[in-house]
Design a protein around this motif. Structure first.
Motif, PDB file in Angstrom:
ATOM      1  N   LYS A 128     -19.404  10.164  -7.601  1.00 35.41           N
ATOM      2  CA  LYS A 128     -19.199   8.744  -7.339  1.00 35.41           C
ATOM      3  C   LYS A 128     -18.055   8.252  -8.226  1.00 35.41           C
ATOM      4  N   PRO A 129     -16.983   7.813  -7.609  1.00 36.55           N
ATOM      5  CA  PRO A 129     -15.846   7.371  -8.419  1.00 36.55           C
ATOM      6  C   PRO A 129     -16.064   5.964  -8.982  1.00 36.55           C
ATOM      7  N   ASP A 130     -15.572   5.742 -10.178  1.00 39.48           N
ATOM      8  CA  ASP A 130     -15.656   4.416 -10.797  1.00 39.48           C
ATOM      9  C   ASP A 130     -14.564   3.485 -10.271  1.00 39.48           C
ATOM     10  N   GLY A 131     -13.551   4.072  -9.649  1.00 38.57           N
ATOM     11  CA  GLY A 131     -12.438   3.284  -9.119  1.00 38.57           C
ATOM     12  C   GLY A 131     -11.557   4.187  -8.270  1.00 38.57           C
ATOM     13  N   PRO A 132     -10.361   3.717  -7.927  1.00 36.59           N
ATOM     14  CA  PRO A 132      -9.448   4.543  -7.125  1.00 36.59           C
ATOM     15  C   PRO A 132      -9.234   5.907  -7.771  1.00 36.59           C
ATOM     16  N   SER A 133      -9.184   6.925  -6.920  1.00 39.73           N
ATOM     17  CA  SER A 133      -9.068   8.286  -7.453  1.00 39.73           C
ATOM     18  C   SER A 133      -7.635   8.785  -7.558  1.00 39.73           C
ATOM     19  N   CYS A 134      -6.709   8.060  -6.929  1.00 40.32           N
ATOM     20  CA  CYS A 134      -5.324   8.503  -6.944  1.00 40.32           C
ATOM     21  C   CYS A 134      -4.542   7.741  -8.014  1.00 40.32           C
ATOM     22  N   HIS A 135      -3.614   8.439  -8.643  1.00 37.55           N
ATOM     23  CA  HIS A 135      -2.827   7.797  -9.697  1.00 37.55           C
ATOM     24  C   HIS A 135      -1.972   6.656  -9.139  1.00 37.55           C
ATOM     25  N   THR A 136      -1.786   6.647  -7.808  1.00 32.93           N
ATOM     26  CA  THR A 136      -1.000   5.576  -7.177  1.00 32.93           C
ATOM     27  C   THR A 136      -1.835   4.301  -7.012  1.00 32.93           C
ATOM     28  N   GLY A 137      -3.132   4.409  -7.262  1.00 32.55           N
ATOM     29  CA  GLY A 137      -4.008   3.250  -7.060  1.00 32.55           C
ATOM     30  C   GLY A 137      -4.743   3.307  -5.729  1.00 32.55           C
ATOM     31  N   SER A 138      -4.397   4.297  -4.910  1.00 36.01           N
ATOM     32  CA  SER A 138      -5.082   4.458  -3.626  1.00 36.01           C
ATOM     33  C   SER A 138      -6.489   5.006  -3.874  1.00 36.01           C
ATOM     34  N   GLU A 139      -7.401   4.625  -2.997  1.00 39.08           N
ATOM     35  CA  GLU A 139      -8.792   5.106  -3.133  1.00 39.08           C
ATOM     36  C   GLU A 139      -8.859   6.621  -3.193  1.00 39.08           C
ATOM     37  N   THR A 140      -8.075   7.281  -2.338  1.00 39.93           N
ATOM     38  CA  THR A 140      -7.998   8.743  -2.364  1.00 39.93           C
ATOM     39  C   THR A 140      -6.528   9.147  -2.325  1.00 39.93           C
ATOM     40  N   CYS A 141      -6.307  10.417  -2.557  1.00 43.13           N
ATOM     41  CA  CYS A 141      -4.909  10.900  -2.553  1.00 43.13           C
ATOM     42  C   CYS A 141      -4.399  11.159  -1.139  1.00 43.13           C
ATOM     43  N   TYR A 142      -5.284  11.100  -0.158  1.00 43.54           N
ATOM     44  CA  TYR A 142      -4.896  11.493   1.204  1.00 43.54           C
ATOM     45  C   TYR A 142      -4.653  10.248   2.058  1.00 43.54           C
ATOM     46  N   TYR A 143      -3.436   9.780   2.053  1.00 42.45           N
ATOM     47  CA  TYR A 143      -3.080   8.584   2.819  1.00 42.45           C
ATOM     48  C   TYR A 143      -1.804   8.758   3.620  1.00 42.45           C
ATOM     49  N   THR A 144      -1.319   9.990   3.674  1.00 43.79           N
ATOM     50  CA  THR A 144      -0.117  10.266   4.480  1.00 43.79           C
ATOM     51  C   THR A 144      -0.538  11.032   5.723  1.00 43.79           C
ATOM     52  N   SER A 145      -0.568  10.295   6.836  1.00 46.41           N
ATOM     53  CA  SER A 145      -0.998  10.897   8.097  1.00 46.41           C
ATOM     54  C   SER A 145       0.171  11.628   8.743  1.00 46.41           C
ATOM     55  N   GLU A 156       7.052   6.667   8.602  1.00 44.42           N
ATOM     56  CA  GLU A 156       6.105   7.597   7.990  1.00 44.42           C
ATOM     57  C   GLU A 156       4.743   6.955   7.835  1.00 44.42           C
ATOM     58  N   GLY A 157       3.736   7.642   8.375  1.00 44.16           N
ATOM     59  CA  GLY A 157       2.399   7.080   8.403  1.00 44.16           C
ATOM     60  C   GLY A 157       1.801   6.886   7.031  1.00 44.16           C
ATOM     61  N   SER A 158       1.256   5.698   6.778  1.00 43.09           N
ATOM     62  CA  SER A 158       0.520   5.493   5.547  1.00 43.09           C
ATOM     63  C   SER A 158      -0.832   4.943   5.942  1.00 43.09           C
ATOM     64  N   LYS A 159      -1.794   5.842   5.976  1.00 39.52           N
ATOM     65  CA  LYS A 159      -3.107   5.479   6.504  1.00 39.52           C
ATOM     66  C   LYS A 159      -4.106   6.378   5.804  1.00 39.52           C
ATOM     67  N   LEU A 160      -5.073   5.778   5.145  1.00 36.86           N
ATOM     68  CA  LEU A 160      -6.080   6.542   4.415  1.00 36.86           C
ATOM     69  C   LEU A 160      -6.836   7.469   5.369  1.00 36.86           C
ATOM     70  N   ALA A 161      -7.017   8.713   4.964  1.00 40.18           N
ATOM     71  CA  ALA A 161      -7.828   9.637   5.754  1.00 40.18           C
ATOM     72  C   ALA A 161      -9.259   9.114   5.755  1.00 40.18           C
ATOM     73  N   MET A 162      -9.817   8.932   6.940  1.00 45.15           N
ATOM     74  CA  MET A 162     -11.167   8.353   7.018  1.00 45.15           C
ATOM     75  C   MET A 162     -12.011   9.077   8.048  1.00 45.15           C
ATOM     76  N   THR A 163     -13.303   9.170   7.749  1.00 38.79           N
ATOM     77  CA  THR A 163     -14.223   9.714   8.733  1.00 38.79           C
ATOM     78  C   THR A 163     -14.565   8.586   9.713  1.00 38.79           C
ATOM     79  N   THR A 164     -15.288   8.920  10.748  1.00 43.03           N
ATOM     80  CA  THR A 164     -15.576   7.982  11.837  1.00 43.03           C
ATOM     81  C   THR A 164     -16.180   6.664  11.354  1.00 43.03           C
TER      82      THR A 164
END
Lengths: 273, 273
Positions: A128-145, A156-164
């Motif tokens: 369980k993260p206490d805050g954003p996990s990416c050094h950029t401030g993004s919730e996760t590091c995977y936001y380049t689709s 260039e796509g900038s969209k957080l990888a998300m499950t359904t």
């Protein structure tokens, strides 16, 4: 001595306002500790197939939402540290040293469990993260689709990888944002629900009733799946109206299923007073 | 020519039995193709920070459940192949060749999208598996729990890594299995619900009503989260009684949000006939 989380409690039934809790599978307290057998720890650390640099891939995943937060590498010390501290720790190849996510940002990833893959050369940190996990401030590091990047009419796509479920939540949130931004937004069912609490609640009650009917009337299983999808969707619109996230709901569920029997009984006494 | 999924449809509102579908964020058709701009593809492939062996970590994740299915490595050709074929493809370091998951087992991982991390040295394959993703037959490769292994009173842990929702589902399933195995199982609320359809449906309707009341009566947000947790839990018990999985429900949701406007309108005409 190193410690780990261990909480096995039988399910309790309270005739009043029951609060379900659980056993065995749900030991996700993510903070309570118990004693580790040091020799067992050594055997485990030895069993990992460290590569020629003494490293293995370490993937951090959000225990509630399932989001893949980040990926790094771990060596024996990093894994040992993760297990004992319950904070996701990696080995930084660039700085040649151990690195605990959050040591600077305070955005720790609090470990609920650690898994090894079938070949014992890949590690999964579930936490369980206490805050954003990416050094950029993004919730996760995977936001380049990649697919968004390649679509000929988009930048260039900038969209957080998300499950359904997360995607659905984000879509509803987008509709909510469009309400304040523009009155010329295309009509949509989600928009109508967001603007009409009476309609929304009527739909939730209706869909819950239809879900029950699939059981009461022994309808086909796909109908149950369909009605459940309706319940979920409409309930998530209500969450959005209330500013509540699915992550918060899942956290409640996880904590309920991790409470000890003593705590649960104590809380019922307090609720009754 | 390589193709990719691209489906942007505005939300439609049907005054009869509406079927919501969506736009932009929900392009998860996982199979429909569109044209890829080859030079954009080359630029993208060049942008990945391949290591000194020309490889990057490639993580495959279940688009609906969020389960991390497996982790391998990809080189430029593997990533290009994944993008064009929409099947998760890796580079096998032991066999020094490309490898598409499912080429032998038929358990392909059908790609919905691919993401790069912030440093462009880690790849996320988001997709839908046709079957178990592990060569052992396990749903995912991550079934060795470190904490279970270390717990002094247990043998090496064999427990699939699961997020909160999956864990809840598994717990309910376990209670269901215990019903047929033994009549001496400890009493539990879940067990009671599983054995009493009338009680179960009454609770679902009650919890749905309470969820709505948190909006109608402007209760505190945590109360909404709490009631939603109740709705989810009880509805998932019903799913279990019906033998329906959350994955099936999420698949329904994903497909609804990915349908084109033309398909949705066509299905409404069919429903009306």
């Amino acid at each position: 001595m190193a410690t780990l989380s261990n909480c096995f409690q039988p399910l309790k039934f309270s005739p009043k306002r029951h609060r379900f809790n659980s056993t065995s599978l749900f030991t996700r307290r993510c903070s309570v500790s118990a004693t580790i057998n040091q020799s067992k720890l050594d055997i485990l650390l030895d069993s990992v197939k460290w590569d020629d640099k003494g490293l293995a891939v370490a993937i951090a995943q959000h225990v509630d939402t399932g989001a893949v937060l980040m990926q790094g590498f771990a060596n024996r010390d990093a894994l040992a540290s993760t297990i004992s501290s319950k904070k996701a720790t990696f080995y930084s190849r660039s700085r040649s040293k151990l690195w605990t996510k959050g040591e600077t940002s305070m955005n720790y990833i609090n470990i609920c469990d650690v898994f090894l893959d079938c070949d014992k050369d890949s590690i999964l940190y579930l936490g369980k993260p206490d805050g954003p996990s990416c050094h950029t401030g993004s919730e996760t590091c995977y936001y380049t689709s990649v697919f968004d990047s390649l679509h000929s009419s988009q930048a260039e796509g900038s969209k957080l990888a998300m499950t359904t479920l997360q995607s659905l939540e984000a879509t509803i949130l987008q509709r909510k944002a469009e309400i304040s931004e523009s009155s010329t937004a295309k009509p949509s069912w989600t928009r109508r629900l967001l603007l009409d609490n009476k309609l929304l609640c009527s739909k939730i009650r209706e869909e819950a009733d239809e879900l029950c009917r699939t059981l009461e009337d022994s309808e086909e299983a796909p109908q149950t799946a369909s009605e459940m999808a309706d319940v979920l969707y409409h309930a998530m619109v209500l969450l959005s109206v209330r500013g509540v996230t699915m992550e918060e709901v899942l956290t409640v569920l996880r904590k309920r299923f991790s409470r000890s029997g003593i705590e649960e009984k104590r809380s019922r006494k307090l609720e009754g007073s």
